[in-house]
Design a protein around this motif. Structure first.
Motif, short mmCIF file in Angstrom:
data_model
loop_
_atom_site.label_atom_id
_atom_site.label_comp_id
_atom_site.label_asym_id
_atom_site.label_seq_id
_atom_site.Cartn_x
_atom_site.Cartn_y
_atom_site.Cartn_z
N SER A 1 0.81 -1.22 0.00
CA SER A 1 0.00 0.00 0.00
C SER A 1 0.84 1.27 0.00
N LYS A 2 2.13 1.15 0.38
CA LYS A 2 3.00 2.33 0.36
C LYS A 2 3.79 2.42 -0.95
N GLY A 3 3.56 1.46 -1.82
CA GLY A 3 4.25 1.49 -3.10
C GLY A 3 5.61 0.83 -3.08
N SER B 1 -2.21 2.01 -3.14
CA SER B 1 -0.90 2.56 -3.49
C SER B 1 -1.11 3.74 -4.45
#
Lengths: 170, 154
Positions: free
Chosen positions: B68-70, B124
């Motif tokens: 989700s944070k990339g 993301s």
């Protein structure tokens, strides 16, 4: 003596050892039950990427062809997706701007409007010439919205969907 | 009167039980996906109605899971790859290995047929997804797919 042996053979029963088989089967069953995670069905989406150093769709493209040859126009629609940056709903879809290679730029309010625009354009007499859709999303836009936009394009009949570099990407 | 009550033994009939258990085992074996080790279950995929069922004919695939944070989550590594430089090095290394594998198989040109499968978390940002795609392209990969959860029309 010979007769006695034959009698013994007839009486002997073949006993299948069920217990170890059952043990092993239960162990296998337990393993599969614990490792089974019913997730949503995963599917694939095909897309294309721009060539190295390619820029967004040009403002105007002039096509020159001999008069006896039917023009094979490969035009492109660039769909720009803007992200909200208000500190509260960061990353949500705020605006959609559609820019065809030829034609005017249109601002749309949401994905249903995009679907309607694309379908109308597809059904228009010149719609057959439209081949590609290029999605240009801002870097801070949530990936889910990009996929939704891509999904909308494919559902509207545009099979060749690609990505352009985000306009604000360094 | 040969059926003496005291001598009779009550044996449970195990056959139907065994049948059922074996059927269950077969069911789980069929639905068990052994490629799951490359698939990060923390990555919640975006939804798409037009997504096609995944093509399982592709034998050479490289899964790239983006959280989700990339960050790029790589199987076998404890820490996710966060910087673009790390991701680039990793992808070039993967491409080199795929090239060597292709040569080992007899393909003298070393043409890499590996399909890069991007599994991006729906929350993301788009930038990391695009960066990973760009890095994969620069590394030399030519085929890619995005993965999404198929939504059926109700």
């Amino acid at each position: 003596m010979f007769c006695r042996r034959r009698q013994a053979d007839a009486v002997a029963e073949i006993v299948l050892p069920i217990t170890p088989m059952l043990d092993m089967t239960f162990q296998l069953l337990t393993f599969f039950i614990f490792t089974y995670h019913p997730a949503g069905l995963e599917g694939q989406m095909d897309f294309s990427l721009p060539g190295a150093g390619s820029a967004p769709a040009p403002e105007h493209t002039e096509i020159v062809c001999p008069p006896d040859v039917a023009p094979e126009v490969k035009s492109q629609i660039t769909v720009t997706l803007k992200a909200q940056r208000d500190g509260l709903n960061d990353g949500l879809l705020s605006a959609i701007i559609v820019r065809p290679t030829e034609g005017v730029e249109v601002a749309l309010t949401g994905l249903p409007a995009l679907a309607k625009y694309l379908k109308d354009r597809r059904d228009s007499p010149r719609g057959g010439a439209i081949d590609d859709v290029q999605i240009q999303a801002e870097s801070k836009l949530k990936y889910a919205f990009v996929m939704e936009a891509m999904d909308t394009c494919v559902q509207s009949g545009y099979q060749r969907v690609g990505f352009a570099p985000p306009p604000d990407l360094n | 009167m040969s059926h003496g009550g005291s001598e009779g033994s009550a044996e449970p009939n195990l056959t139907p039980l065994l049948d059922m258990v074996l059927q269950l085992v077969m069911f789980f074996m069929l639905v068990c996906n052994f490629t799951m080790e490359n698939v990060n279950e923390d990555v919640k995929l975006p939804l798409a109605q037009s997504a096609k069922p995944a093509d399982k004919a592709e034998s050479e695939v490289l899964y790239l899971n983006l959280d989700s944070k990339g960050n790029l989550v790589v199987t076998g590594r404890e820490q996710a790859l966060t910087s673009l430089a790390e991701i680039g090095i990793y992808l070039r290394q993967q491409y080199k290995e795929a090239e060597e594998a292709a040569r080992t198989k007899g393909d003298k040109s070393g043409d890499v047929k590996t399909v890069v499968i991007i599994r991006g978390h729906k929350d993301s940002d788009f930038a990391p997804v695009f960066n990973v795609l760009r890095e994969a392209k620069q590394a030399g990969f030519k085929k890619w797919q995005l993965r999404a959860t198929i939504v059926r029309n109700s």
